[in-house]
Write an enzyme that holds these catalytic residues in place. Structure first.
Site, PDB file in Angstrom:
ATOM      1  N   ARG A 120      -0.037   4.292  -0.582  1.00 58.97           N
ATOM      2  CA  ARG A 120      -0.896   5.728  -0.196  1.00 58.97           C
ATOM      3  C   ARG A 120      -0.100   6.337   0.674  1.00 58.97           C
ATOM      4  O   ARG A 120       0.185   6.044   1.568  1.00 58.97           O
ATOM      5  CB  ARG A 120      -2.225   5.231   0.171  1.00 58.97           C
ATOM      6  CG  ARG A 120      -3.056   4.945  -1.272  1.00 58.97           C
ATOM      7  CD  ARG A 120      -4.403   4.439  -0.715  1.00 58.97           C
ATOM      8  NE  ARG A 120      -4.384   3.528  -0.245  1.00 58.97           N
ATOM      9  CZ  ARG A 120      -5.604   2.629   0.362  1.00 58.97           C
ATOM     10  NH1 ARG A 120      -6.912   3.121  -0.103  1.00 58.97           N
ATOM     11  NH2 ARG A 120      -5.526   1.703   1.115  1.00 58.97           N
ATOM     12  N   ASP A 145       0.992  -0.942   0.051  1.00 63.83           N
ATOM     13  CA  ASP A 145      -0.076  -0.060   0.004  1.00 63.83           C
ATOM     14  C   ASP A 145       0.935   1.197   0.147  1.00 63.83           C
ATOM     15  O   ASP A 145       1.440   1.678   0.921  1.00 63.83           O
ATOM     16  CB  ASP A 145      -0.835   0.068   1.442  1.00 63.83           C
ATOM     17  CG  ASP A 145      -1.908   1.156   0.964  1.00 63.83           C
ATOM     18  OD1 ASP A 145      -1.820   2.074   0.500  1.00 63.83           O
ATOM     19  OD2 ASP A 145      -3.061   0.897   1.987  1.00 63.83           O
TER      20      ASP A 145
END
Length: 194
Positions: free
Chosen positions: A126, A124
């Site tokens: 982000r 991930d």
């Protein structure tokens, strides 16, 4: 992060105000959709949603993103007050073309985390740092967060925001994304009630 402009945005759920922001460092544009009085100091029903072209706009059944986006807007409209931050970080931060490459790897047996890692990315990628100036501009300090993702709660609390409540947002489960949702729970720590 620079605020650019706001405008009315009529939707099927009600009339929101859309606020445009420009991240000068990344040159990405992010938006916030607000409804009602959100800068009164009370906790605001909030969804932080990362862009998913395939799920949000093309109605893919590989993920739960589109149904989550729609359910969040509906919940905000039902309360008559709330906020949705729409962040331009496609594919958990790897971008659209890399997401399509990851889909190909998933077609051949990799799960969503393994596919990202096989492409040389983290599970991930982000970054939620752009949320802080957006919330500050909108006058929001306390949130009732619509999320299954503990990383979002931690990112907001680390930035000094009060998450008074985490509200699960479980929708969009179908035969095409059962393994994807299991991987989100098992490898990414997403909190599902079922």
């Amino acid at each position: 992060m620079k605020f650019i402009e706001s405008s009315r945005l009529p939707t099927q759920w009600g009339v929101f105000t859309i606020h445009g922001f420009e991240d000068e460092a990344s040159e990405k544009e992010h938006v916030a959709l607000s409804m009602g009085d959100i800068d009164d100091g009370k906790p605001v029903l909030t969804r932080i949603h990362s862009e998913c072209l395939t799920g949000d706009a093309l109605f893919s059944l590989r993920c739960d993103c589109g149904p989550q986006l729609q359910a969040a807007l509906q919940r905000i409209a039902e309360e008559g007050r709330g906020l949705l931050l729409y962040l331009r970080q496609e594919g958990r931060g790897i971008g659209l073309i890399n997401k399509i490459k990851a889909y190909h790897l998933q077609d051949n047996g990799a799960d969503t985390v393994e596919a990202n890692e096989q492409l040389g990315f983290g599970a991930d990628m982000r970054d939620y740092s752009m949320v802080e100036p957006m919330l500050e501009h909108l006058g929001v300090a306390k949130l009732r967060l619509l999320t299954n993702n503990p990383r979002k709660v931690k990112a907001l609390e680390s930035a000094g925001f009060e998450v008074s409540e985490r509200m699960p947002l479980q929708t969009g489960k179908n035969p095409h994304n059962v393994a994807y949702l299991a991987t989100k729970a098992g490898k990414l720590g997403h909190m599902f009630e079922e």
